[in-house]
Design an enzyme around this catalytic site. Structure first.
Site, mmCIF file in Angstrom:
data_model
loop_
_atom_site.group_PDB
_atom_site.id
_atom_site.type_symbol
_atom_site.label_atom_id
_atom_site.label_comp_id
_atom_site.label_asym_id
_atom_site.label_seq_id
_atom_site.Cartn_x
_atom_site.Cartn_y
_atom_site.Cartn_z
ATOM 1 N N SER B 18 0.889 -1.311 -0.134
ATOM 2 C CA SER B 18 -0.154 -0.002 0.010
ATOM 3 C C SER B 18 0.760 1.386 0.136
ATOM 4 C CB SER B 18 -0.943 -0.026 1.127
ATOM 5 O OG SER B 18 -1.771 1.084 1.041
ATOM 6 N N HIS B 45 -2.361 -0.942 -3.540
ATOM 7 C CA HIS B 45 -3.468 -0.098 -3.487
ATOM 8 C C HIS B 45 -3.118 1.235 -4.297
ATOM 9 C CE1 HIS B 45 -4.595 -1.765 0.782
ATOM 10 N NE2 HIS B 45 -4.800 -2.446 -0.242
ATOM 11 N N ASP B 138 -4.863 -4.494 5.586
ATOM 12 C CA ASP B 138 -5.423 -5.118 4.474
ATOM 13 C C ASP B 138 -4.121 -6.240 4.124
ATOM 14 O OD1 ASP B 138 -6.554 -6.217 2.391
ATOM 15 O OD2 ASP B 138 -6.095 -4.784 0.939
#
Ligand SMILES: C[S@@+](CC[C@H](N)C(=O)[O-])C[C@H]1O[C@@H](n2cnc3c(N)ncnc32)[C@H](O)[C@@H]1O
Lengths: 282, 197
Positions: B18, B45, B138
């Site tokens: 991310s 992401h 996540d």
């Protein structure tokens, strides 16, 4: 050891899910057996977790005896996420390149397969109106989920999404002020009645139902990704048979005819926008 | 100390990143051996309207072929796949790609959890999962699934991560098999996936 592990955890799970889908098919007539299995499994798993059940056997019992529960599962499995003028560049392409060619016909028929709550349908309705083609067109909008079709017929959407829709509309080359197309009512907006004039909503299941004849343009966006390859091929054949020669097929931005049996039956018109044209037979 | 790495015939690698991921991936992907005989699938992401610049960029600087994953595409060895912006990437049992516009998971689409969980189900103990820098959690659930099915999990060391929340969450909540500094990850992967001659 790979074999053992897979057998125990995964094979049992696969079997349970298969039985559950069979129960749904027999009880309610919806066939999800040829949907992309990773997708089906995730959706079922999600419903299992949020409804505090511990296994699929329990869930199967609930599905059979509780129709409301099945209806919520149907929504899980069908994924209704949509927007007006979703992927604005697609609409721009249609306006610039397809419309001039479609204008040469005295009358056109458009089919939205898997129309969800209607946003895509009303977007095309707006586009056809702005291009002066509304009076000589008929739009068919279908989905297999009756609950979502009822929403589509109403054309009422939450006020909070209008900002996104307006932005999309502007990027798509819209000619008016987007607010001309709706009236606000507290937290919702109601689309103008005239956008519904040329639209016929009806229930149609792509897995089991047949051809819609002589279409000039078919939209089936973000539906085929939930099907496995076999079912994709079947449905694409259905579209092929429903299109008139030279008719257009518009898929979702991450869908394509690549990896399917129908690739050579269509010619690509716009690669990024995933617009194809049915080849005329030699 | 020299330890012998666990040699097993791995069949796929999944990577989740991310915030700070671009730099982390740049330290890893171009350094993977061009003989790496397995697929690498990456969720980074992204903002929903990004184009395919990641795949294009990395294809230019990697020796392996890099592309954006397409729906129903068969997953091939020697290839790095990126999840497209605004779509979840799932791995099917028959080792093909399935994309989905289902709702966000952990506020993300693509979500690392979705990739990791489905890849674990498809590859079981033949999967390597790598969790890199990021500012949310996540990936943690996905790692639990990989470990349940006896795959190998590597976390970027929190000290070497631009943002340490994601690897920390994985390490603390799910547990991992190995914690490596960023620059150690590619050589380690090359080593444990090297074909025996
Ligand atoms: C993600 S929405 C796509 C909506 C719209 N086309 C768009 O792209 O924004 C998918 C829709 O396909 C419908 N659908 C799924 N399976 C179907 C089937 N077998 N027959 C007809 N519609 C189906 C779902 O009910 C859902 O409304």
């Amino acid at each position: 050891m790979t074999g053992d592990l897979k057998n125990k955890t995964l094979e049992n799970e696969r079997l349970e899910i298969q039985m559950l889908l069979e129960a749904i098919h027999q009880k309610y007539g919806y066939n999800f057996k040829d949907y992309a299995s990773a997708h089906t499994k995730r959706r079922l798993h999600h419903r299992l977790n949020i409804s505090n059940m511990s296994n699929y056997a329990q869930m199967m019992h609930r599905i059979i005896y509780d129709e409301d529960f099945f209806n919520s599962l149907l929504l899980d499995l069908s994924i209704n996420i949509t927007e007006m003028f979703r992927d604005p560049m697609v609409y721009k392409k249609i306006r610039r390149e397809l419309i001039p060619r479609l204008k040469t016909y005295s009358f056109i028929k458009v089919w939205h397969a898997g129309c969800s709550a209607g946003q895509e349908v009303y977007s095309i309705s707006i586009l056809l109106e702005e291009e002066g083609m509304k009076h000589r067109s008929q739009i068919y909008a279908t989905d297999f989920n009756e609950l979502i079709l009822d929403k589509a017929k109403k054309g009422i959407y939450p006020l909070e999404v209008m900002k996104t829709y307006t932005g999309n509309y502007q990027q798509s080359g819209g000619k008016n002020d987007f607010s001309d197309y709706y009236t606000a009512d507290y937290d919702n907006v109601i689309l103008r009645q005239s956008l519904k004039e040329k639209v016929l909503f009806s229930s149609h299941n792509l897995v089991t139902d047949g051809v819609f004849g002589e279409m000039n343009l078919i939209f089936c966006r973000n539906v085929l990704i939930y099907f496995n390859r076999q079912l994709q091929n079947r449905v694409l054949k259905l579209f092929y048979d429903s299109l008139c020669p030279g008719g257009y097929l518009c898929l979702g931005s991450k869908e394509s005819l690549k990896f399917t049996d129908m690739e050579d039956k269509f010619e690509p018109i716009a690669d990024r926008e995933k617009i194809y044209r049915k080849k005329r037979l030699p | 100390m020299k330890e012998t790495p666990i040699k097993k015939k791995y069949e796929a690698i999944v990577i989740g990143a991310s915030a700070g991921g671009l730099a982390a991936l740049t330290a890893i992907l171009p350094n993977l051996s061009k003989f790496l005989a397995l697929p690498v699938i990456v969720v980074q992401h992204l903002s929903p309207d990004s184009d395919d610049f990641l795949a294009t960029h990395f294809n230019r600087i990697c020796s392996l072929c890099v592309k954006e994953a397409e729906d129903k595409e068969p997953i091939m060895d020697n290839t790095i796949y990126f999840a497209p912006a605004n779509y979840h990437l799932m791995v099917e049992q028959d080792k093909t790609i399935a994309l989905s516009t289902a709702e966000r998971v952990q506020y993300s689409r693509p979500a690392i959890d979705v990739l990791f969980e489905t890849a674990a189900d498809a590859y079981a103990d033949r999967l390597i999962g790598i969790i890199l820098t990021g500012s949310n959690s996540d990936g943690t659930k996905g790692i639990q699934r990989i470990r349940e099915l006896k795959g190998l999990v590597i976390a970027q060391s929190p000290e070497s991560a631009q943002v340490n929340i994601m690897p920390l969450s994985a390490i603390n909540q799910a547990g991992v098999d190995k914690i490596l500094d960023l620059k150690e990850i590619a050589p380690y992967i090359n080593q444990i996936t090297e074909k025996e001659t």
